[in-house]
Design a protein around this motif. Structure first.
Motif, mmCIF file in Angstrom:
data_model
loop_
_atom_site.group_PDB
_atom_site.id
_atom_site.type_symbol
_atom_site.label_atom_id
_atom_site.label_comp_id
_atom_site.label_asym_id
_atom_site.label_seq_id
_atom_site.Cartn_x
_atom_site.Cartn_y
_atom_site.Cartn_z
ATOM 1 N N SER A 49 0.822 -1.209 0.000
ATOM 2 C CA SER A 49 0.000 0.000 0.000
ATOM 3 C C SER A 49 0.861 1.266 0.000
ATOM 4 N N LYS A 50 0.796 1.998 -1.093
ATOM 5 C CA LYS A 50 1.510 3.271 -1.182
ATOM 6 C C LYS A 50 0.897 4.297 -0.230
ATOM 7 N N GLU A 51 -0.409 4.193 -0.023
ATOM 8 C CA GLU A 51 -1.096 5.111 0.882
ATOM 9 C C GLU A 51 -0.634 4.902 2.329
ATOM 10 N N ASP A 52 -0.555 3.643 2.768
ATOM 11 C CA ASP A 52 -0.111 3.361 4.128
ATOM 12 C C ASP A 52 1.344 3.779 4.327
ATOM 13 N N ARG A 53 2.149 3.542 3.319
ATOM 14 C CA ARG A 53 3.567 3.941 3.375
ATOM 15 C C ARG A 53 3.667 5.460 3.527
ATOM 16 N N ALA A 54 2.892 6.186 2.716
ATOM 17 C CA ALA A 54 2.902 7.652 2.774
ATOM 18 C C ALA A 54 2.392 8.150 4.126
ATOM 19 N N LYS A 55 1.385 7.502 4.685
ATOM 20 C CA LYS A 55 0.860 7.896 6.000
ATOM 21 C C LYS A 55 1.916 7.704 7.089
ATOM 22 N N LEU A 56 2.633 6.574 7.045
ATOM 23 C CA LEU A 56 3.676 6.329 8.032
ATOM 24 C C LEU A 56 4.776 7.378 7.925
ATOM 25 N N ILE A 57 5.185 7.699 6.720
ATOM 26 C CA ILE A 57 6.206 8.739 6.512
ATOM 27 C C ILE A 57 5.702 10.077 7.052
ATOM 28 N N GLU A 58 4.441 10.404 6.784
ATOM 29 C CA GLU A 58 3.837 11.624 7.316
ATOM 30 C C GLU A 58 3.922 11.636 8.844
ATOM 31 N N GLY A 59 3.598 10.502 9.467
ATOM 32 C CA GLY A 59 3.659 10.402 10.922
ATOM 33 C C GLY A 59 5.065 10.577 11.454
ATOM 34 N N LEU A 60 6.041 9.993 10.775
ATOM 35 C CA LEU A 60 7.435 10.120 11.209
ATOM 36 C C LEU A 60 7.921 11.561 11.081
ATOM 37 N N GLN A 61 7.467 12.250 10.052
ATOM 38 C CA GLN A 61 7.839 13.663 9.912
ATOM 39 C C GLN A 61 7.275 14.476 11.071
ATOM 40 N N LYS A 62 6.061 14.164 11.499
ATOM 41 C CA LYS A 62 5.489 14.827 12.677
ATOM 42 C C LYS A 62 6.292 14.462 13.928
ATOM 43 N N LEU A 63 6.674 13.197 14.027
ATOM 44 C CA LEU A 63 7.433 12.707 15.178
ATOM 45 C C LEU A 63 8.781 13.405 15.306
ATOM 46 N N SER A 64 9.332 13.845 14.204
ATOM 47 C CA SER A 64 10.650 14.496 14.219
ATOM 48 C C SER A 64 10.647 15.810 14.989
ATOM 49 N N LYS A 65 9.489 16.298 15.367
ATOM 50 C CA LYS A 65 9.383 17.564 16.111
ATOM 51 C C LYS A 65 9.707 17.404 17.598
ATOM 52 N N VAL A 66 9.891 16.164 18.065
ATOM 53 C CA VAL A 66 10.262 15.961 19.469
ATOM 54 C C VAL A 66 11.567 16.711 19.726
ATOM 55 N N LYS A 67 11.587 17.526 20.755
ATOM 56 C CA LYS A 67 12.714 18.441 21.005
ATOM 57 C C LYS A 67 14.052 17.759 21.270
#
Length: 135
Positions: A49-67
């Motif tokens: 699933s390209k959609e699930d892969r893209a969603k996970l990447i989106e989530g990891l980009q959000k996760l990168s905001k941890v200080k």
């Protein structure tokens, strides 16, 4: 106006000063020291699933905001094929922390907890490799 060589040299110095990259003066690689490395591998439930892969990447980009995260990398299996290479995962998440305490705080950070809550339905398996300096 600076020359190309001066520009590259000054850019490199700025990156070092910012803690992004460490370079030796002679161009030799430099060992990363006194850091806590956290490397996570994700296998998707819907592997194709390209959609699930893209969603996970989106989530990891959000996760990168941890200080406490000093640097991060979101990756996928490289096109390398040798007997020792495992290319079965979908996405990898590499992070670097200053120390174990910073990594521990990341584990309970609201951003990390929200990531797990919002995206854990996407993966079937997660493997984590944490490492510190060999002494």
């Amino acid at each position: 106006m600076s020359t190309r060589r001066e520009f590259i040299g000054n850019t490199g110095k700025a990156m070092i000063a910012g803690g992004l990259v460490t370079l030796a003066e002679n161009g030799d690689p430099v060992m990363i020291e006194n850091k806590f490395i956290h490397h996570v591998y994700f296998w998707l439930k819907n592997a194709g699933s390209k959609e699930d892969r893209a969603k996970l990447i989106e989530g990891l980009q959000k996760l990168s905001k941890v200080k406490t995260i000093k640097t991060f990398h979101i990756g996928q299996p490289a096109d390398t094929n040798r007997d020792v290479i495992d290319r079965s995962y979908a996405i990898s998440w590499f992070t670097m922390f200053d120390n174990a305490a910073d990594q521990a705080s990341y584990q309970v950070d609201p951003i990390h907890l929200k990531f797990v809550e919002d995206y854990s339905h996407l993966w079937s398996k997660v493997t984590v490799y944490d490492s510190v300096d060999a002494k």
